[in-house]
Design a protein around this motif. Sequence first.
Motif, PDB file in Angstrom:
ATOM      1  N   LEU A  80       0.880  -1.156   0.000  1.00  0.00           N
ATOM      2  CA  LEU A  80       0.000   0.000   0.000  1.00  0.00           C
ATOM      3  C   LEU A  80       0.923   1.214   0.000  1.00  0.00           C
ATOM      4  CD1 LEU A  80      -2.831   1.302   0.390  1.00  0.00           C
ATOM      5  CD2 LEU A  80      -2.419   1.103   2.851  1.00  0.00           C
ATOM      6  N   HIS A  81       0.779   2.092  -0.999  1.00  0.00           N
ATOM      7  CA  HIS A  81       1.696   3.222  -1.093  1.00  0.00           C
ATOM      8  C   HIS A  81       1.078   4.361  -1.890  1.00  0.00           C
ATOM      9  CE1 HIS A  81       2.779   2.878  -5.371  1.00  0.00           C
ATOM     10  NE2 HIS A  81       2.515   1.588  -5.193  1.00  0.00           N
ATOM     11  N   ASN A  82       1.725   5.501  -1.826  1.00  0.00           N
ATOM     12  CA  ASN A  82       1.386   6.627  -2.671  1.00  0.00           C
ATOM     13  C   ASN A  82       2.648   7.152  -3.354  1.00  0.00           C
ATOM     14  OD1 ASN A  82       2.680   7.879  -0.537  1.00  0.00           O
ATOM     15  ND2 ASN A  82       1.329   9.647  -0.539  1.00  0.00           N
ATOM     16  N   CYS A  83       3.612   6.293  -3.556  1.00  0.00           N
ATOM     17  CA  CYS A  83       4.900   6.650  -4.130  1.00  0.00           C
ATOM     18  C   CYS A  83       4.864   6.596  -5.656  1.00  0.00           C
ATOM     19  CB  CYS A  83       5.977   5.685  -3.637  1.00  0.00           C
ATOM     20  SG  CYS A  83       6.127   5.616  -1.856  1.00  0.00           S
ATOM     21  N   PRO A  84       5.775   7.318  -6.306  1.00  0.00           N
ATOM     22  CA  PRO A  84       5.885   7.215  -7.759  1.00  0.00           C
ATOM     23  C   PRO A  84       6.226   5.782  -8.173  1.00  0.00           C
ATOM     24  CG  PRO A  84       7.173   9.067  -6.932  1.00  0.00           C
ATOM     25  CD  PRO A  84       6.714   8.281  -5.740  1.00  0.00           C
ATOM     26  N   LYS A  85       5.742   5.375  -9.326  1.00  0.00           N
ATOM     27  CA  LYS A  85       5.970   4.003  -9.798  1.00  0.00           C
ATOM     28  C   LYS A  85       7.455   3.666  -9.905  1.00  0.00           C
ATOM     29  CE  LYS A  85       1.635   3.416 -12.214  1.00  0.00           C
ATOM     30  NZ  LYS A  85       0.963   3.108 -13.486  1.00  0.00           N
ATOM     31  N   THR A  86       8.281   4.635 -10.259  1.00  0.00           N
ATOM     32  CA  THR A  86       9.714   4.362 -10.385  1.00  0.00           C
ATOM     33  C   THR A  86      10.333   4.003  -9.033  1.00  0.00           C
ATOM     34  OG1 THR A  86      10.159   6.738 -10.228  1.00  0.00           O
ATOM     35  CG2 THR A  86      10.054   5.788 -12.438  1.00  0.00           C
ATOM     36  N   LEU A  87       9.874   4.648  -7.980  1.00  0.00           N
ATOM     37  CA  LEU A  87      10.388   4.331  -6.650  1.00  0.00           C
ATOM     38  C   LEU A  87       9.986   2.914  -6.242  1.00  0.00           C
ATOM     39  CD1 LEU A  87      11.167   6.451  -3.832  1.00  0.00           C
ATOM     40  CD2 LEU A  87       9.423   4.783  -3.264  1.00  0.00           C
ATOM     41  N   ILE A  88       8.737   2.553  -6.481  1.00  0.00           N
ATOM     42  CA  ILE A  88       8.258   1.217  -6.145  1.00  0.00           C
ATOM     43  C   ILE A  88       8.961   0.171  -6.995  1.00  0.00           C
ATOM     44  CG2 ILE A  88       6.225  -0.295  -6.151  1.00  0.00           C
ATOM     45  CD1 ILE A  88       6.368   1.753  -3.847  1.00  0.00           C
ATOM     46  N   ALA A  89       9.181   0.484  -8.262  1.00  0.00           N
ATOM     47  CA  ALA A  89       9.871  -0.460  -9.148  1.00  0.00           C
ATOM     48  C   ALA A  89      11.258  -0.796  -8.604  1.00  0.00           C
ATOM     49  CB  ALA A  89       9.971   0.112 -10.555  1.00  0.00           C
ATOM     50  N   GLY A  90      11.965   0.208  -8.114  1.00  0.00           N
ATOM     51  CA  GLY A  90      13.281  -0.036  -7.534  1.00  0.00           C
ATOM     52  C   GLY A  90      13.200  -0.772  -6.216  1.00  0.00           C
ATOM     53  N   TYR A  91      12.267  -0.347  -5.390  1.00  0.00           N
ATOM     54  CA  TYR A  91      12.111  -0.941  -4.059  1.00  0.00           C
ATOM     55  C   TYR A  91      11.784  -2.421  -4.145  1.00  0.00           C
ATOM     56  CZ  TYR A  91      10.403  -1.474   0.742  1.00  0.00           C
ATOM     57  OH  TYR A  91      10.192  -1.896   2.020  1.00  0.00           O
ATOM     58  N   VAL A  92      10.866  -2.770  -5.024  1.00  0.00           N
ATOM     59  CA  VAL A  92      10.443  -4.166  -5.151  1.00  0.00           C
ATOM     60  C   VAL A  92      11.237  -4.875  -6.236  1.00  0.00           C
ATOM     61  CG1 VAL A  92       8.513  -5.705  -5.678  1.00  0.00           C
ATOM     62  CG2 VAL A  92       8.137  -3.675  -4.288  1.00  0.00           C
ATOM     63  N   GLY A  93      11.297  -4.271  -7.417  1.00  0.00           N
ATOM     64  CA  GLY A  93      11.946  -4.917  -8.555  1.00  0.00           C
ATOM     65  C   GLY A  93      13.417  -5.202  -8.358  1.00  0.00           C
ATOM     66  N   GLU A  94      14.084  -4.336  -7.632  1.00  0.00           N
ATOM     67  CA  GLU A  94      15.517  -4.529  -7.374  1.00  0.00           C
ATOM     68  C   GLU A  94      15.777  -5.109  -5.985  1.00  0.00           C
ATOM     69  OE1 GLU A  94      17.726  -0.997  -8.373  1.00  0.00           O
ATOM     70  OE2 GLU A  94      16.382  -0.595 -10.056  1.00  0.00           O
ATOM     71  N   ASN A  95      14.723  -5.576  -5.340  1.00  0.00           N
ATOM     72  CA  ASN A  95      14.816  -6.219  -4.017  1.00  0.00           C
ATOM     73  C   ASN A  95      15.434  -5.330  -2.940  1.00  0.00           C
ATOM     74  OD1 ASN A  95      13.626  -8.700  -4.798  1.00  0.00           O
ATOM     75  ND2 ASN A  95      15.555  -9.317  -5.731  1.00  0.00           N
ATOM     76  N   LEU A  96      15.259  -4.016  -3.065  1.00  0.00           N
ATOM     77  CA  LEU A  96      15.811  -3.106  -2.058  1.00  0.00           C
ATOM     78  C   LEU A  96      15.142  -3.273  -0.704  1.00  0.00           C
ATOM     79  CD1 LEU A  96      16.266   0.132  -4.189  1.00  0.00           C
ATOM     80  CD2 LEU A  96      17.984  -1.576  -3.566  1.00  0.00           C
ATOM     81  N   TYR A  97      13.916  -3.791  -0.693  1.00  0.00           N
ATOM     82  CA  TYR A  97      13.219  -3.996   0.574  1.00  0.00           C
ATOM     83  C   TYR A  97      13.969  -4.975   1.471  1.00  0.00           C
ATOM     84  CZ  TYR A  97      11.539  -8.373  -1.446  1.00  0.00           C
ATOM     85  OH  TYR A  97      11.468  -9.617  -2.005  1.00  0.00           O
ATOM     86  N   ARG A  98      14.776  -5.834   0.902  1.00  0.00           N
ATOM     87  CA  ARG A  98      15.518  -6.818   1.708  1.00  0.00           C
ATOM     88  C   ARG A  98      16.629  -6.185   2.538  1.00  0.00           C
ATOM     89  NH1 ARG A  98      14.525 -12.209   0.199  1.00  0.00           N
ATOM     90  NH2 ARG A  98      13.349 -12.378  -1.737  1.00  0.00           N
TER      91      ARG A  98
END
Length: 91
Positions: free
Chosen positions: A57-75
């Motif tokens: 659940l977020h209100n962030c720009p798609k590019t930020l989410i793409a990096g956070y999830v797509g590049e596994n930065l959440y780990r």
Amino acid sequence: MVDARTARYLACADAESLVALHQEMLTSYSFRYFIYATNPIAAEFGKTGHAHDNRILHNCPKTLIAGYVGENLYRVCPIVKWAMSNTGAEP
């Protein structure tokens, strides 16, 4: 008895109005963006799990989410590391 702020959250009829209200509340504290992620499958085992299993659940720009999830930065995010060892009723 429920306080006024909680009552506003409980009165939300759908997810969109809940997110809008939460964004309004966080903006009043000078937070521009928010992101909440959960992985009910992995949380049971104390791990972050696979990115495609996360509920976000977020209100962030798609590019930020793409990096956070797509590049596994959440780990490697410090708050995620803290949350993995401090589960339960703690914020």
